[in-house]
Scaffold this active site. Structure first.
Site, PDB file in Angstrom:
ATOM      1  N   GLY A 244       1.177  -2.228  -1.245  1.00 30.04           N
ATOM      2  CA  GLY A 244       0.530  -1.085  -1.873  1.00 30.04           C
ATOM      3  C   GLY A 244       1.500  -0.188  -2.621  1.00 30.04           C
ATOM      4  O   GLY A 244       2.723  -0.235  -2.434  1.00 30.04           O
ATOM      5  N   HIS A 245       0.929   0.669  -3.458  1.00 27.53           N
ATOM      6  CA  HIS A 245       1.735   1.500  -4.349  1.00 27.53           C
ATOM      7  C   HIS A 245       2.567   2.516  -3.579  1.00 27.53           C
ATOM      8  O   HIS A 245       2.136   3.096  -2.598  1.00 27.53           O
ATOM      9  CB  HIS A 245       0.861   2.191  -5.402  1.00 27.53           C
ATOM     10  CG  HIS A 245      -0.282   2.979  -4.854  1.00 27.53           C
ATOM     11  ND1 HIS A 245      -1.139   3.703  -5.645  1.00 27.53           N
ATOM     12  CD2 HIS A 245      -0.718   3.178  -3.598  1.00 27.53           C
ATOM     13  CE1 HIS A 245      -2.033   4.300  -4.906  1.00 27.53           C
ATOM     14  NE2 HIS A 245      -1.810   3.991  -3.657  1.00 27.53           N
TER      15      HIS A 245
END
Length: 356
Positions: A244-245
């Protein structure tokens, strides 16, 4: 190439127990190896295979005694020595020349923007695309279908297998490998919900892969909303992994297939996550943590911990809980019987036992 056992032992820093003039030319596992091949024993559970292997020689630790006729190369780390032997005897993967290439090694069917930079000895295969402002270092391989976005940077000695993608402005260090279908720098899963609708938050960050990172097939590493998603030097991914970011992984982590890490998590160095492990966002996992397969990590984890289960707890307790849950139906039956027996044994007011 072929090598005598004496020469191979010297190359590997191993002690030879056997005939140094014997020649080997390939490597294989204990069960598959045949004459002229070298194998290894790194896990004591497979010691019985020493009696049946057809290998000419085997790499072992000093405590292992091989049967008569099986030549032995003794070392401290047989698996690492086997890796070095494979390179010595069989070399690394050889990459094909691009079809229809010009004198610089760039296929005439590739598309390289005039404002892009391609380093010396880099091979660009058909239908690869390098956009404006992108910089690719020397000694790289860009296989068919690779897309390198505007202003992205790829270091020296990188290998990008077919259909791998590096989005705009993302950075790959030196000797990075992306296996087929992997995506670096797609938008993070960022939405603001307002009056029942999900509104996209622009993802203006980047992804940085440090030196010697290898990413398996069909993995996805999201760009940060702001700042960067960073994968530390020497980290290795298996296949089908999602990051994920804004997440940060320290150096030399190992992630097995189907791991998923939510945004803004922070992992230390040498973290190992078993297959299908899930990590919630905005937590910290300390250095050298090991997680068993299918762990669900929902809170911070102290450095050096070995964990398992969902939610993750100390691995020994997780294993005991798993064993206890393998026959819940029988446990439920026994508890109900005990409850019935206890009820029958109760005494009614006045001293009389309950009627059956």
């Amino acid at each position: 190439m072929s090598m005598t056992l004496a020469a191979l032992a010297e190359h590997l820093g191993a002690e030879l127990r056997g005939d140094g003039d014997v020649v080997v030319d390939r490597c294989a596992g204990l069960e598959l190896a045949g004459p002229g091949e070298l194998s290894f024993l790194a896990n004591i559970r497979y010691r019985g295979h020493l009696e049946t292997t057809r290998a000419t020689a085997v790499l072992t630790t000093p405590d292992v005694q091989c049967p008569d006729g099986l030549h032995q190369l003794v070392c401290g780390e047989p698996y690492f020595a086997f890796r070095n032997a494979v390179i010595a005897l069989q070399g690394m993967r050889e990459h094909p020349e691009p079809m229809d290439a010009d004198e610089q090694g760039i296929s005439r069917k590739a598309m390289v923007h005039a404002d892009a930079s391609i380093g010396e000895r880099t091979m660009v295969h058909p239908f690869a695309v390098v956009e404006a402002g992108a910089r690719v270092g020397k000694d790289c391989q860009l296989y068919p279908g690779v897309w390198i976005g505007p202003d992205a940077t790829v270091g020296d000695g990188c290998i990008l297998f077919p259909n791998s993608v590096v989005y705009d402005r993302c950075t790959l260090g030196n000797r990075v490998t992306l296996h087929a279908g992997t995506v670096i720098g797609n938008d993070g899963f960022g939405y603001a919900t307002h009056e029942g609708a999900h509104h996209k938050i622009p993802q203006h960050g980047i992804v940085v892969l440090e030196d010697d990172v290898e990413i398996g097939g069909n993995c996805v590493i999201e760009r940060a909303t702001m700042g960067e998603t960073r994968i530390g030097a020497g980290t290795k991914f298996a296949d089908l992994i999602s990051i994920g970011h804004g997440t940060t992984l320290g150096p030399h982590c190992l992630l097995v297939s189907l791991v998923g890490i939510a945004g803004s998590a922070k992992l230390g160095h040498h973290v190992v996550l078993g297959g299908q492990t899930g990590v919630t966002g905005h937590i910290e996992i300390g250095d050298c943590v090991q997680a068993l397969a299918q762990s669900g990590i929902v809170a911070d984890v102290e450095a050096g911990s070995v964990i398992g289960g969902a939610p993750a707890i100390p691995a020994d307790l997780a294993k005991r809980n798993l064993l206890a849950s393998t026959n819940l139906a029988e446990l439920f039956r026994r508890v109900k019987k005990l409850e019935r027996d206890a009820t029958r044994g109760q005494t009614l007011p006045g001293g009389s036992p309950p009627s059956s």
